[in-house]
Write a protein that holds these residues in place. Structure first.
Motif, PDB file in Angstrom:
ATOM      1  N   ALA A  70       0.817  -1.215   0.000  1.00 23.29           N
ATOM      2  CA  ALA A  70       0.000   0.000   0.000  1.00 23.29           C
ATOM      3  C   ALA A  70       0.853   1.268   0.000  1.00 23.29           C
ATOM      4  O   ALA A  70       0.525   2.236  -0.700  1.00 23.29           O
ATOM      5  N   ASP A  71       1.919   1.281   0.776  1.00 27.90           N
ATOM      6  CA  ASP A  71       2.768   2.478   0.820  1.00 27.90           C
ATOM      7  C   ASP A  71       3.381   2.757  -0.545  1.00 27.90           C
ATOM      8  O   ASP A  71       3.384   3.897  -1.008  1.00 27.90           O
ATOM      9  N   ARG A  72       3.903   1.725  -1.179  1.00 21.37           N
ATOM     10  CA  ARG A  72       4.517   1.900  -2.499  1.00 21.37           C
ATOM     11  C   ARG A  72       3.467   2.262  -3.540  1.00 21.37           C
ATOM     12  O   ARG A  72       3.706   3.129  -4.378  1.00 21.37           O
ATOM     13  N   ILE A  73       2.306   1.633  -3.490  1.00 19.59           N
ATOM     14  CA  ILE A  73       1.230   1.968  -4.432  1.00 19.59           C
ATOM     15  C   ILE A  73       0.890   3.449  -4.309  1.00 19.59           C
ATOM     16  O   ILE A  73       0.720   4.144  -5.306  1.00 19.59           O
ATOM     17  N   GLY A  74       0.800   3.926  -3.088  1.00 15.29           N
ATOM     18  CA  GLY A  74       0.433   5.318  -2.846  1.00 15.29           C
ATOM     19  C   GLY A  74       1.394   6.329  -3.433  1.00 15.29           C
ATOM     20  O   GLY A  74       0.995   7.454  -3.754  1.00 15.29           O
ATOM     21  N   THR A  75       2.661   5.958  -3.627  1.00 17.04           N
ATOM     22  CA  THR A  75       3.625   6.913  -4.187  1.00 17.04           C
ATOM     23  C   THR A  75       3.336   7.230  -5.647  1.00 17.04           C
ATOM     24  O   THR A  75       3.841   8.224  -6.167  1.00 17.04           O
ATOM     25  N   PHE A  76       2.543   6.412  -6.294  1.00 10.04           N
ATOM     26  CA  PHE A  76       2.212   6.637  -7.695  1.00 10.04           C
ATOM     27  C   PHE A  76       0.960   7.496  -7.864  1.00 10.04           C
ATOM     28  O   PHE A  76       0.618   7.888  -8.963  1.00 10.04           O
ATOM     29  N   MET A  77       0.275   7.776  -6.764  1.00 15.31           N
ATOM     30  CA  MET A  77      -1.001   8.487  -6.788  1.00 15.31           C
ATOM     31  C   MET A  77      -0.861   9.883  -6.195  1.00 15.31           C
ATOM     32  O   MET A  77      -0.213  10.061  -5.170  1.00 15.31           O
ATOM     33  N   ALA A  78      -1.536  10.833  -6.811  1.00 15.78           N
ATOM     34  CA  ALA A  78      -1.666  12.152  -6.199  1.00 15.78           C
ATOM     35  C   ALA A  78      -2.649  12.028  -5.037  1.00 15.78           C
ATOM     36  O   ALA A  78      -3.437  11.077  -4.973  1.00 15.78           O
ATOM     37  N   ASP A  79      -2.603  12.971  -4.115  1.00 19.19           N
ATOM     38  CA  ASP A  79      -3.500  12.926  -2.956  1.00 19.19           C
ATOM     39  C   ASP A  79      -4.966  12.881  -3.376  1.00 19.19           C
ATOM     40  O   ASP A  79      -5.785  12.256  -2.703  1.00 19.19           O
ATOM     41  N   GLU A  80      -5.297  13.511  -4.487  1.00 19.05           N
ATOM     42  CA  GLU A  80      -6.693  13.592  -4.926  1.00 19.05           C
ATOM     43  C   GLU A  80      -7.107  12.450  -5.854  1.00 19.05           C
ATOM     44  O   GLU A  80      -8.205  12.446  -6.399  1.00 19.05           O
ATOM     45  N   TRP A  81      -6.240  11.438  -6.014  1.00 20.48           N
ATOM     46  CA  TRP A  81      -6.515  10.319  -6.916  1.00 20.48           C
ATOM     47  C   TRP A  81      -7.843   9.654  -6.582  1.00 20.48           C
ATOM     48  O   TRP A  81      -8.206   9.479  -5.423  1.00 20.48           O
ATOM     49  N   VAL A  82      -8.561   9.264  -7.636  1.00 17.30           N
ATOM     50  CA  VAL A  82      -9.761   8.438  -7.523  1.00 17.30           C
ATOM     51  C   VAL A  82      -9.739   7.423  -8.649  1.00 17.30           C
ATOM     52  O   VAL A  82      -9.088   7.626  -9.685  1.00 17.30           O
ATOM     53  N   ILE A  83     -10.454   6.319  -8.428  1.00 12.22           N
ATOM     54  CA  ILE A  83     -10.669   5.346  -9.488  1.00 12.22           C
ATOM     55  C   ILE A  83     -12.165   5.321  -9.767  1.00 12.22           C
ATOM     56  O   ILE A  83     -12.984   5.326  -8.840  1.00 12.22           O
ATOM     57  N   GLY A 156       8.168  17.619 -10.281  1.00 11.60           N
ATOM     58  CA  GLY A 156       9.112  16.830 -11.064  1.00 11.60           C
ATOM     59  C   GLY A 156       8.799  15.349 -11.152  1.00 11.60           C
ATOM     60  O   GLY A 156       9.618  14.574 -11.630  1.00 11.60           O
ATOM     61  N   HIS A 157       7.631  14.919 -10.678  1.00  9.45           N
ATOM     62  CA  HIS A 157       7.249  13.504 -10.705  1.00  9.45           C
ATOM     63  C   HIS A 157       5.885  13.357 -11.379  1.00  9.45           C
ATOM     64  O   HIS A 157       5.020  14.205 -11.195  1.00  9.45           O
ATOM     65  N   TRP A 158       5.712  12.272 -12.117  1.00  8.73           N
ATOM     66  CA  TRP A 158       4.407  11.961 -12.695  1.00  8.73           C
ATOM     67  C   TRP A 158       3.595  11.219 -11.635  1.00  8.73           C
ATOM     68  O   TRP A 158       4.019  10.182 -11.131  1.00  8.73           O
ATOM     69  N   ARG A 159       2.411  11.762 -11.303  1.00  6.24           N
ATOM     70  CA  ARG A 159       1.516  11.110 -10.354  1.00  6.24           C
ATOM     71  C   ARG A 159       0.123  11.025 -10.967  1.00  6.24           C
ATOM     72  O   ARG A 159      -0.328  11.948 -11.647  1.00  6.24           O
ATOM     73  N   CYS A 160      -0.543   9.934 -10.694  1.00  7.91           N
ATOM     74  CA  CYS A 160      -1.868   9.714 -11.249  1.00  7.91           C
ATOM     75  C   CYS A 160      -2.911  10.456 -10.422  1.00  7.91           C
ATOM     76  O   CYS A 160      -2.888  10.398  -9.189  1.00  7.91           O
ATOM     77  N   VAL A 161      -3.830  11.143 -11.087  1.00  7.92           N
ATOM     78  CA  VAL A 161      -4.921  11.836 -10.404  1.00  7.92           C
ATOM     79  C   VAL A 161      -6.256  11.125 -10.627  1.00  7.92           C
ATOM     80  O   VAL A 161      -7.193  11.311  -9.853  1.00  7.92           O
ATOM     81  N   LEU A 162      -6.337  10.310 -11.696  1.00  4.15           N
ATOM     82  CA  LEU A 162      -7.590   9.628 -11.988  1.00  4.15           C
ATOM     83  C   LEU A 162      -7.306   8.357 -12.766  1.00  4.15           C
ATOM     84  O   LEU A 162      -6.505   8.368 -13.704  1.00  4.15           O
ATOM     85  N   SER A 163      -7.957   7.277 -12.348  1.00  8.96           N
ATOM     86  CA  SER A 163      -7.924   6.023 -13.101  1.00  8.96           C
ATOM     87  C   SER A 163      -9.360   5.680 -13.453  1.00  8.96           C
ATOM     88  O   SER A 163     -10.254   5.786 -12.615  1.00  8.96           O
TER      89      SER A 163
END
Length: 174
Positions: A70-83, A156-163
């Motif tokens: 979960a911690d590592r998964i979270g590094t790929f997501m912006a705080d506002e990420w939703v699926i 400087g990092h790509w983070r996902c905001v929506l899936s």
């Protein structure tokens, strides 16, 4: 999750029947730093490096999901990420809590198609067909789905905001 993601319920795309489909491909970007001092992370044409970086981030995110970290998964997501899935909208904290608790695990995730990556400045769209195997509530869910992830470049990092996930149509004749 409910329509708004604020009610308790099964994780995204879990189904009450055995027809399969558990679209928890929360696929996307992460904390791969940009190479250039100006933070653009791209070659002079602005495309090659971003595409390669995003493809790498998508692969690393899938590996984190299969590792059920979960911690590592979270590094790929912006705080506002939703699926967004057939069961509604699930926010980042709710999704990560399912993973951290062990209630939701993934044992496989594989890209069926190469990712389609389109970069528009500091926003990118990544679409790919994936198959995955998830386990929730003691039940196995196999999914074949199209995923579209929206990434933004933050610090400087790509983070996902929506899936967004959509079940793939079965092959004709099946």
């Amino acid at each position: 999750m409910g329509d708004s993601g604020d009610r308790a319920g099964p994780p995204p795309d879990s189904r009450d029947d055995d027809s399969g489909g558990h679209g928890n491909r929360d696929g996307g970007p992460g904390t791969v730093p940009d190479d250039r001092a100006d933070g653009t992370g791209s070659s002079p044409d602005g495309r090659t490096d971003d595409h390669a970086r995003l493809a790498s981030v998508v692969d690393a995110w899938a590996a984190a999901i299969v590792a059920n970290d979960a911690d590592r998964i979270g590094t790929f997501m912006a705080d506002e990420w939703v699926i967004v899935s057939g069961s509604g909208i699930t926010d980042r904290d709710t999704f990560l809590a399912f993973v951290a608790s062990g209630d939701l695990t993934h044992s496989a995730m594989r890209a069926v198609t190469p990712p389609r990556i389109r970069v528009h400045g500091d926003t990118a769209l990544v679409t790919v067909r994936i198959t995955n195997t998830a386990h929730y509530g003691g039940r196995r869910f196999d999914a074949d789905e199209w995923t579209t992830d929206v990434f933004v470049r933050q610090d400087g990092h790509w983070r996902c905001v929506l899936s967004h996930i959509t079940p793939a149509a079965p092959p004709q004749g099946s």
